[in-house]
Write a protein that holds these residues in place. Structure first.
Motif, PDB file in Angstrom:
ATOM      1  N   PHE A 153     -43.148  28.849 -24.790  1.00 39.87           N
ATOM      2  CA  PHE A 153     -42.084  28.229 -24.018  1.00 39.87           C
ATOM      3  C   PHE A 153     -42.545  27.035 -23.185  1.00 39.87           C
ATOM      4  CE2 PHE A 153     -39.843  31.879 -25.475  1.00 39.87           C
ATOM      5  CZ  PHE A 153     -38.563  31.381 -25.655  1.00 39.87           C
ATOM      6  N   ALA A 154     -43.837  26.749 -23.207  1.00 43.93           N
ATOM      7  CA  ALA A 154     -44.267  25.451 -22.678  1.00 43.93           C
ATOM      8  C   ALA A 154     -43.747  24.336 -23.573  1.00 43.93           C
ATOM      9  CB  ALA A 154     -45.789  25.396 -22.588  1.00 43.93           C
ATOM     10  N   VAL A 155     -43.722  24.580 -24.882  1.00 49.19           N
ATOM     11  CA  VAL A 155     -43.158  23.600 -25.817  1.00 49.19           C
ATOM     12  C   VAL A 155     -41.656  23.479 -25.602  1.00 49.19           C
ATOM     13  CG1 VAL A 155     -42.811  23.024 -28.247  1.00 49.19           C
ATOM     14  CG2 VAL A 155     -44.973  24.055 -27.508  1.00 49.19           C
ATOM     15  N   VAL A 156     -40.961  24.618 -25.546  1.00 49.14           N
ATOM     16  CA  VAL A 156     -39.514  24.594 -25.320  1.00 49.14           C
ATOM     17  C   VAL A 156     -39.195  23.900 -23.998  1.00 49.14           C
ATOM     18  CG1 VAL A 156     -37.449  26.025 -25.050  1.00 49.14           C
ATOM     19  CG2 VAL A 156     -39.249  26.719 -26.663  1.00 49.14           C
ATOM     20  N   GLY A 157     -39.961  24.235 -22.965  1.00 45.44           N
ATOM     21  CA  GLY A 157     -39.720  23.638 -21.655  1.00 45.44           C
ATOM     22  C   GLY A 157     -39.941  22.143 -21.624  1.00 45.44           C
ATOM     23  N   GLU A 158     -40.951  21.662 -22.357  1.00 51.84           N
ATOM     24  CA  GLU A 158     -41.198  20.215 -22.383  1.00 51.84           C
ATOM     25  C   GLU A 158     -40.063  19.481 -23.078  1.00 51.84           C
ATOM     26  OE1 GLU A 158     -43.310  16.653 -21.567  1.00 51.84           O
ATOM     27  OE2 GLU A 158     -43.321  18.679 -20.710  1.00 51.84           O
ATOM     28  N   VAL A 159     -39.516  20.064 -24.144  1.00 49.21           N
ATOM     29  CA  VAL A 159     -38.356  19.462 -24.807  1.00 49.21           C
ATOM     30  C   VAL A 159     -37.176  19.418 -23.847  1.00 49.21           C
ATOM     31  CG1 VAL A 159     -36.677  19.758 -26.662  1.00 49.21           C
ATOM     32  CG2 VAL A 159     -39.119  20.115 -27.115  1.00 49.21           C
ATOM     33  N   ILE A 160     -36.929  20.515 -23.139  1.00 47.73           N
ATOM     34  CA  ILE A 160     -35.824  20.558 -22.181  1.00 47.73           C
ATOM     35  C   ILE A 160     -36.020  19.519 -21.080  1.00 47.73           C
ATOM     36  CG2 ILE A 160     -34.816  21.991 -20.344  1.00 47.73           C
ATOM     37  CD1 ILE A 160     -35.188  24.400 -22.254  1.00 47.73           C
ATOM     38  N   ARG A 161     -37.243  19.398 -20.579  1.00 48.42           N
ATOM     39  CA  ARG A 161     -37.509  18.426 -19.512  1.00 48.42           C
ATOM     40  C   ARG A 161     -37.263  17.005 -19.991  1.00 48.42           C
ATOM     41  NH1 ARG A 161     -41.058  14.924 -17.708  1.00 48.42           N
ATOM     42  NH2 ARG A 161     -42.441  15.198 -19.513  1.00 48.42           N
ATOM     43  N   ARG A 162     -37.705  16.701 -21.200  1.00 46.42           N
ATOM     44  CA  ARG A 162     -37.547  15.334 -21.706  1.00 46.42           C
ATOM     45  C   ARG A 162     -36.093  15.001 -22.007  1.00 46.42           C
ATOM     46  NH1 ARG A 162     -42.352  12.638 -23.949  1.00 46.42           N
ATOM     47  NH2 ARG A 162     -44.174  13.719 -23.096  1.00 46.42           N
ATOM     48  N   ILE A 163     -35.314  15.982 -22.427  1.00 40.74           N
ATOM     49  CA  ILE A 163     -33.922  15.710 -22.757  1.00 40.74           C
ATOM     50  C   ILE A 163     -33.029  15.721 -21.516  1.00 40.74           C
ATOM     51  CG2 ILE A 163     -31.901  16.685 -23.936  1.00 40.74           C
ATOM     52  CD1 ILE A 163     -33.731  17.481 -26.211  1.00 40.74           C
ATOM     53  N   THR A 164     -33.275  16.638 -20.595  1.00 33.81           N
ATOM     54  CA  THR A 164     -32.377  16.794 -19.443  1.00 33.81           C
ATOM     55  C   THR A 164     -32.926  16.193 -18.158  1.00 33.81           C
ATOM     56  OG1 THR A 164     -33.251  18.926 -18.666  1.00 33.81           O
ATOM     57  CG2 THR A 164     -31.607  18.976 -20.445  1.00 33.81           C
ATOM     58  N   GLY A 165     -34.236  15.921 -18.116  1.00 34.97           N
ATOM     59  CA  GLY A 165     -34.852  15.435 -16.891  1.00 34.97           C
ATOM     60  C   GLY A 165     -35.143  16.524 -15.881  1.00 34.97           C
ATOM     61  N   ARG A 247     -47.173  33.013 -10.273  1.00 43.91           N
ATOM     62  CA  ARG A 247     -45.841  33.410  -9.807  1.00 43.91           C
ATOM     63  C   ARG A 247     -45.066  32.227  -9.243  1.00 43.91           C
ATOM     64  NH1 ARG A 247     -49.076  37.354  -7.676  1.00 43.91           N
ATOM     65  NH2 ARG A 247     -48.743  36.761  -5.506  1.00 43.91           N
ATOM     66  N   GLU A 248     -45.741  31.349  -8.543  1.00 45.61           N
ATOM     67  CA  GLU A 248     -45.092  30.203  -7.925  1.00 45.61           C
ATOM     68  C   GLU A 248     -44.517  29.251  -8.969  1.00 45.61           C
ATOM     69  OE1 GLU A 248     -46.220  27.095  -4.376  1.00 45.61           O
ATOM     70  OE2 GLU A 248     -47.761  27.522  -5.875  1.00 45.61           O
ATOM     71  N   ARG A 249     -45.279  29.026 -10.043  1.00 47.66           N
ATOM     72  CA  ARG A 249     -44.838  28.072 -11.061  1.00 47.66           C
ATOM     73  C   ARG A 249     -43.916  28.699 -12.100  1.00 47.66           C
ATOM     74  NH1 ARG A 249     -47.486  23.205 -11.085  1.00 47.66           N
ATOM     75  NH2 ARG A 249     -49.072  23.000  -9.486  1.00 47.66           N
ATOM     76  N   GLY A 250     -43.977  30.017 -12.267  1.00 55.41           N
ATOM     77  CA  GLY A 250     -43.066  30.685 -13.189  1.00 55.41           C
ATOM     78  C   GLY A 250     -43.244  30.253 -14.626  1.00 55.41           C
ATOM     79  N   GLN A 251     -44.491  30.196 -15.058  1.00 58.38           N
ATOM     80  CA  GLN A 251     -44.803  29.822 -16.439  1.00 58.38           C
ATOM     81  C   GLN A 251     -43.868  30.560 -17.391  1.00 58.38           C
ATOM     82  OE1 GLN A 251     -46.119  31.497 -19.227  1.00 58.38           O
ATOM     83  NE2 GLN A 251     -48.147  30.727 -19.674  1.00 58.38           N
ATOM     84  N   ALA A 252     -43.195  29.826 -18.303  1.00 54.71           N
ATOM     85  CA  ALA A 252     -42.022  30.354 -18.998  1.00 54.71           C
ATOM     86  C   ALA A 252     -42.320  31.286 -20.155  1.00 54.71           C
ATOM     87  CB  ALA A 252     -41.158  29.186 -19.483  1.00 54.71           C
TER      88      ALA A 252
END
Length: 382
Positions: A153-165, A247-252
């Motif tokens: 989900f680091a990959v999924v999260g990076e896609v989400i970040r790039r598309i949605t900001g 815990r603080e960063r909530g790695q997905a």
């Protein structure tokens, strides 16, 4: 028999008895909903209550998958669009055709990096994504599957970040956790740290542990790469969730924190709705993400399992559930899912690892909840 605290609704008394028979004394929680009503709310452990939070490891993937499902439902994510369209660097080393569907179904071949990810790096999805961008797949994408334990989900999260900001974690907080007041966190606030209870190591004897590790593949095997064993020192999974940075960063993929109430409530909100709110997922979205995409032997873990999109196909694991049941378990023994057909949402946590990642109480507890729910609905024993 372990002392049990909490309540069950009429007709679910047998669930309490089963929980007492299998619960871990160091601390466990069990919660269940039938549609939008909580019918089970139990816990054990000297320093545990129903509000206690602990590390949920890969049950975090269920929360992250819910974000991916919501953004797909919104038309923001296209599961079949090559990831390089929004993240060009990801196309290196033969990854130019990989899609989110490949990643969510564990068919991308992206399970870690050859020279290892340290525990500190694995705490941060942005760092993981940066390291993965240059990494070659560990098998030809699409030809097989293998579980991406700490990096999917680091990959999924990076896609989400790039598309949605915005980060996957921010979407989860605003779309899922806060509206339904759920105790599941992808990023635990400092002011709730006092409710966190540490994950505890297995009580296995040195001889039992030695026998187990003697049969584990080496550090540079697919399993070793996926589980951080190809670093020096190898990743300590018990220590991972007990690290404030994690815990603080909530790695997905594995850094979430929650309670059984929170996990069961999250799946109830997804499939049935809570507090007068509509379900988060439409029936069509829930069906697409629950539909089996991957089944058979896992190149990383060896065992046979079944996945939808991000979620585990729980109907394959518990055959008395429906084919549309979806959820995700976690390494320390958490389990959580929804079954849209039977109307059950289930959440379970435990603080102590099993030394061999085997949790037979899951089968007994899920079966007990299912029997009670069916009996209540039909008036007949399941």
């Amino acid at each position: 028999m372990t002392e049990v605290h909490g309540t069950v609704a009429e007709g679910f008394e047998a669930v309490r008895e089963e929980f007492a028979a299998v619960a871990e004394e160091a601390g466990t929680q069990l919660a269940a909903y039938v549609h939008d009503r909580r019918v089970v709310d139990l816990w054990t452990g000297e320093d545990v209550t129903g509000d206690t939070l602990t590390g949920i490891y890969s049950s975090t993937k269920g929360a992250a998958s819910l974000v991916a499902a919501l953004l797909t439902q919104d038309g923001v994510l296209d599961l079949d669009r090559p990831i390089v369209d929004c993240w060009p660097e990801f196309g290196a080393a033969g990854k130019d055709r990989i899609t989110l569907r490949d990643v969510l179904s564990h068919r991308s071949g992206i399970i870690g990096v050859d020279d290892g990810l340290s525990a500190d790096e694995l705490a941060d999805d942005a760092v993981i994504a940066q390291r993965l961008a240059a990494q070659a797949p560990h098998w030809r994408p699409g030809m097989a599957y293998g579980y991406g334990g700490f990096v999917t989900f680091a990959v999924v999260g990076e896609v989400i970040r790039r598309i949605t900001g915005r980060t996957l974690q921010a979407h989860f907080t605003e779309r899922v956790r806060e509206p339904f007041d759920l105790d599941v966190y992808l990023g635990l606030p400092e002011d709730r740290e006092d409710r966190y209870r540490t994950i505890l190591a297995s009580l296995a004897t040195p001889e039992e542990q030695a026998a187990f590790w003697a049969n584990v593949p080496g550090p540079n095997s697919l399993l070793g790469v996926a589980y951080g064993l190809n670093t020096d020192p190898p990743l300590d999974q018990v220590a991972f969730a007990n690290t404030r940075r994690v815990r603080e960063r909530g790695q997905a993929s594995g850094g979430g924190v929650g309670s059984a109430r929170g996990l069961a409530g999250m799946y109830a909100a997804a499939a049935f709705g809570l507090h007068g709110r509509d379900p988060l997922l439409t029936a069509a979205t829930a069906t697409e993400f629950a539909t089996i995409h991957t089944i058979g032997g896992d190149l990383v873990r060896g065992a046979s399992s079944a996945f939808g999109l991000g979620f585990e196909a729980k109907g394959q694991q518990y055959p008395f559930l429906s084919a549309r049941a979806f959820g995700h378990a976690g390494s320390a023994g958490s389990e959580a899912f929804a079954d849209p057909i039977t109307g059950i949402a289930f959440g379970y946590t435990r603080r102590r690892f099993s030394f061999n990642w085997s949790y037979p109480e899951h089968d007994r507890l899920v079966a007990a909840v299912h029997r009670a729910a069916v009996s209540r609905r039909t008036g007949k024993a399941a």
